[in-house]
Design a protein around this motif. Sequence first.
Motif, PDB file in Angstrom:
ATOM      1  N   THR A 253      -3.444  -4.959   0.922  1.00 44.09           N
ATOM      2  CA  THR A 253      -3.079  -5.808   2.062  1.00 44.09           C
ATOM      3  C   THR A 253      -4.265  -5.975   3.013  1.00 44.09           C
ATOM      4  N   LYS A 254      -5.110  -4.975   3.060  1.00 50.33           N
ATOM      5  CA  LYS A 254      -6.151  -4.904   4.089  1.00 50.33           C
ATOM      6  C   LYS A 254      -7.392  -5.674   3.635  1.00 50.33           C
ATOM      7  N   LEU A 255      -8.547  -5.026   3.632  1.00 48.46           N
ATOM      8  CA  LEU A 255      -9.799  -5.741   3.352  1.00 48.46           C
ATOM      9  C   LEU A 255      -9.799  -6.438   1.988  1.00 48.46           C
TER      10      LEU A 255
ATOM     11  N   ALA B 147      -8.532   2.239   1.481  1.00 50.44           N
ATOM     12  CA  ALA B 147      -8.214   0.938   2.093  1.00 50.44           C
ATOM     13  C   ALA B 147      -9.302   0.444   3.042  1.00 50.44           C
ATOM     14  N   PHE B 148      -9.906   1.350   3.811  1.00 45.24           N
ATOM     15  CA  PHE B 148     -10.863   0.919   4.843  1.00 45.24           C
ATOM     16  C   PHE B 148     -12.159   0.377   4.251  1.00 45.24           C
ATOM     17  N   ALA B 149     -12.539   0.867   3.058  1.00 48.08           N
ATOM     18  CA  ALA B 149     -13.847   0.500   2.519  1.00 48.08           C
ATOM     19  C   ALA B 149     -13.742  -0.496   1.354  1.00 48.08           C
TER      20      ALA B 149
ATOM     21  N   GLY C 182       0.827  -1.204   0.000  1.00 46.42           N
ATOM     22  CA  GLY C 182       0.000   0.000   0.000  1.00 46.42           C
ATOM     23  C   GLY C 182       0.865   1.259   0.000  1.00 46.42           C
ATOM     24  N   MET C 183       1.958   1.255   0.746  1.00 47.01           N
ATOM     25  CA  MET C 183       2.809   2.441   0.796  1.00 47.01           C
ATOM     26  C   MET C 183       3.517   2.679  -0.540  1.00 47.01           C
ATOM     27  N   ALA C 184       3.851   1.596  -1.251  1.00 41.19           N
ATOM     28  CA  ALA C 184       4.417   1.769  -2.600  1.00 41.19           C
ATOM     29  C   ALA C 184       3.370   2.418  -3.506  1.00 41.19           C
TER      30      ALA C 184
ATOM     31  N   LEU D 225       1.262  -8.535   1.324  1.00 44.80           N
ATOM     32  CA  LEU D 225       1.186  -7.092   1.159  1.00 44.80           C
ATOM     33  C   LEU D 225       0.922  -6.805  -0.318  1.00 44.80           C
ATOM     34  N   ALA D 226       0.109  -5.792  -0.588  1.00 46.37           N
ATOM     35  CA  ALA D 226      -0.165  -5.423  -1.977  1.00 46.37           C
ATOM     36  C   ALA D 226      -0.736  -4.012  -2.021  1.00 46.37           C
ATOM     37  N   GLY D 227      -0.569  -3.364  -3.179  1.00 41.10           N
ATOM     38  CA  GLY D 227      -1.117  -2.017  -3.362  1.00 41.10           C
ATOM     39  C   GLY D 227      -1.651  -1.857  -4.761  1.00 41.10           C
TER      40      GLY D 227
END
Length: 401
Positions: A216-218, A194-196, A95-97, A226-228
């Motif tokens: 990475t999250k939901l 990311a949250f939704a 996500g940060m990338a 990890l992924a973005g």
Amino acid sequence: MKKTTGFNRDITSKWRPATQAVRGGTWRSEHGETSEALFLTSGYTYDNAEQVAARFAGDEEGMTYSRLQNPTVAMLEERIALMEGAEACRTQATGMAAMTTALLCQLEQGDHVVAARAAFGSCRWLTDHLLPKFGIQTTTIDSRDNEAWAAAIRPNTKLFFFETPANPTMDIVDMEYVCGLARGAGITSVVDNAFATAALQRPLDFGADVVAYSATKLMEGQGRVLAGAVCGTSEFINDKLMPFQRNTGPNLSPFNAWVVHRGLETLDLRARRQSENALAVGKFLQARVPVMLHPGLASHPQHNLAMRQMSACGPIFSFVLESRTQAYGLLNALELIDISNNIGDSRSLMCHPASTTHAAMGEEARAEMGVAEGMLRINIGLEDPQDLIDDLDLALKTIGL
Ligand SMILES: *Cc1c(COP(=O)(O)O)cnc(C)c1O
């Protein structure tokens, strides 16, 4: 490799996000496999020298190197774009990338950025420390305040950057207003969703220009990789983002892309069930803790706005106890819910942001952002909500609440 109906935009663009998450952008090899194939390859071979030259010149379609194209990754990118209602998407390793790429690919020395002050700790580091290092000024504001967005605009403002709901204060941004304001002033709005995820909220429908993700999250949802991802117009992705990405190389690995495919298959189910569970647990907790920050509950000052933008409240919320000691006491008394700083996972996880995700930014920035010493953030998973309530009930009793 055959681009099946899943890849034909004339057919697929009318499908809804839940269908896209399972079907969108499907490519099949000559074997006709049902499940997405995993292409663990860094390079490709060619029939002859003329063909490779044509591929490099862009005169012939096809793969050349996995920093530029990979079938498993390309399938995921097409799928995420379709879910999001975007023309194009590119994925990154984390996500940060994705956030770094989305910002640096379009900003330059002398530009100005307006960013939400309530944000994931590393996103704040980008706006507070990385961008100024390259001569890009940033102003951080209370993202709930529409007037503050308007007041922060300068002649050289190039970009708005925010999360909604925000990590971990659950601040909600009025996307229709803020993205509309940006568009009217020729400013690009970049939303960290990311949250939704597209299952619950599609920022492009509210006028956002770019949607950036921690997948990475939901989205992946089972705490494995990890992924973005970054979504936007074809012009933005091809002309702005790609030159940056192909030459700096923050790419997602094909294996991790394949794992995210597995996550997307159940995204709609998980997002809805975890939201329902989060609502049930939130209703229980509300009566027992001093402050609740839960967009799904009427007690949240921006509840109506949140529910206009989101089809369900999502799995994450926060609450505030009296002190760090009390917060640690609750964490240490949990038996089922794990102490973990991850979110979006199908397991319920709780963390103390002030000493973990938001520790590095320092006390002053935390106080300004509203990350209290007694704040706890919880991600509600797929367990039976009554077991989560029982666990919290016992832990709260241990600390006298
Ligand atoms: C986790 C998170 C990120 C960073 O994503 P990684 O995949 O951990 O690099 C960015 N923004 C938000 C809102 C997050 O929750």
